[in-house]
Write an enzyme that holds these catalytic residues in place. Structure first.
Site, PDB file in Angstrom:
ATOM      1  N   THR A  27       0.849  -1.188   0.000  1.00 30.86           N
ATOM      2  CA  THR A  27       0.000   0.000   0.000  1.00 30.86           C
ATOM      3  C   THR A  27       0.882   1.234   0.000  1.00 30.86           C
ATOM      4  OG1 THR A  27      -1.923   1.045   1.053  1.00 30.86           O
ATOM      5  CG2 THR A  27      -0.247   0.126   2.513  1.00 30.86           C
ATOM      6  N   ALA A  60       4.914  -1.092   4.149  1.00 33.38           N
ATOM      7  CA  ALA A  60       4.470   0.188   4.707  1.00 33.38           C
ATOM      8  C   ALA A  60       5.477   1.253   4.288  1.00 33.38           C
ATOM      9  CB  ALA A  60       4.375   0.100   6.222  1.00 33.38           C
ATOM     10  N   VAL A  86       9.584  -2.316   5.269  1.00 27.91           N
ATOM     11  CA  VAL A  86       9.700  -0.863   5.081  1.00 27.91           C
ATOM     12  C   VAL A  86       9.870  -0.530   3.598  1.00 27.91           C
ATOM     13  CG1 VAL A  86      10.971   1.220   5.686  1.00 27.91           C
ATOM     14  CG2 VAL A  86      10.742  -0.628   7.365  1.00 27.91           C
ATOM     15  N   LYS A  87       8.964   0.271   3.103  1.00 26.35           N
ATOM     16  CA  LYS A  87       8.951   0.653   1.691  1.00 26.35           C
ATOM     17  C   LYS A  87       9.694   1.974   1.525  1.00 26.35           C
ATOM     18  CE  LYS A  87       5.458   0.471  -1.997  1.00 26.35           C
ATOM     19  NZ  LYS A  87       3.991   0.489  -2.213  1.00 26.35           N
ATOM     20  N   VAL A  88      10.771   1.944   0.732  1.00 27.49           N
ATOM     21  CA  VAL A  88      11.679   3.088   0.597  1.00 27.49           C
ATOM     22  C   VAL A  88      11.776   3.507  -0.876  1.00 27.49           C
ATOM     23  CG1 VAL A  88      14.061   3.852   0.933  1.00 27.49           C
ATOM     24  CG2 VAL A  88      13.025   2.286   2.583  1.00 27.49           C
TER      25      VAL A  88
END
Length: 217
Positions: A27, A60, A86-88
């Site tokens: 998302t 996220a 963790v989306k970077v």
């Protein structure tokens, strides 16, 4: 190939989970906003709600674009739930953050990838997932699926552990083509997954079976 659903809609996530094929969720802030979810506390709670539905990874996304901010947000996100990834973003400080998180044993998803060079950097920095946006490339008359093939070839050349997460999947044929090309994961709307169910011969065959059954009763 793993199936992720790209949404913040809990009902759609539950429906995908009920199909028995869901492996995770991705998302982003835009999808959160689409569901009317805003404010840090509400967003963080929503991530936990998603994790309570699925058993797999939940990406996220950090909002910060500087290294210090990304590290702070990422460490806060992983404290929410063990399933959080963790989306970077694929920017210079994002690359540094990927390396930092990798060294700390924190799983990451490098997002907004549009080139082989970017995917190579993400893998070198230790990203768990790399997310090439195939649909957005298609939108500008560039072959998004070709990028999947290129990344697969290079990752196989050097035995990178980074998983190719085909993102911005728009329809069922994207899913099929990504599977053919060897993407490790695809993420798309519920419709792209449900579309795999459909075939006119299935409908015709079922209708005939039922009609024949009724004749015998």
């Amino acid at each position: 190939m793993k199936f992720f659903i790209d949404t913040a809609n809990l009902d759609q996530i539950k429906e995908a989970q009920a199909l028995g094929v869901l492996d995770g969720v991705t998302t982003n802030p835009s999808l959160m906003a689409k569901e009317g979810i805003s404010g840090k506390n509400n967003i963080l709670k929503h991530y936990v709600d998603i994790c309570s539905i699925v058993e797999g990874d939940v990406s996220a996304e950090v909002i910060a674009t500087d290294l210090e901010g990304m590290i702070k947000e990422g460490e806060e996100l992983v404290e929410l739930h063990e399933q959080i990834v963790v989306k970077v973003p694929m920017i210079k400080d994002g690359l540094k953050a990927l390396k930092y998180f990798s060294d700390k044993g924190i799983r990451t998803n490098c997002t907004l990838v549009f080139s082989l060079g970017q995917a190579l950097l993400a893998a070198k920095a230790g990203a768990t997932y790399v997310s090439p946006f195939i649909g957005r490339l298609d939108d500008i008359s560039t072959d998004g699926l070709n990028l999947i093939a290129e990344i697969r070839h290079v990752y196989d050349n050097y035995a990178f552990d980074t998983q190719i997460l085909a993102a911005s999947v728009r329809h069922t044929m994207h899913v099929i083509d990504c599977a053919k090309l060897g993407a490790d994961v695809m993420t798309g709307p519920l419709s792209s997954i449900e579309g795999l169910l459909k075939h006119p011969l299935t409908d015709i065959g079922l209708a005939k079976f039922l009609a024949d059954y009724q004749k015998g009763n």
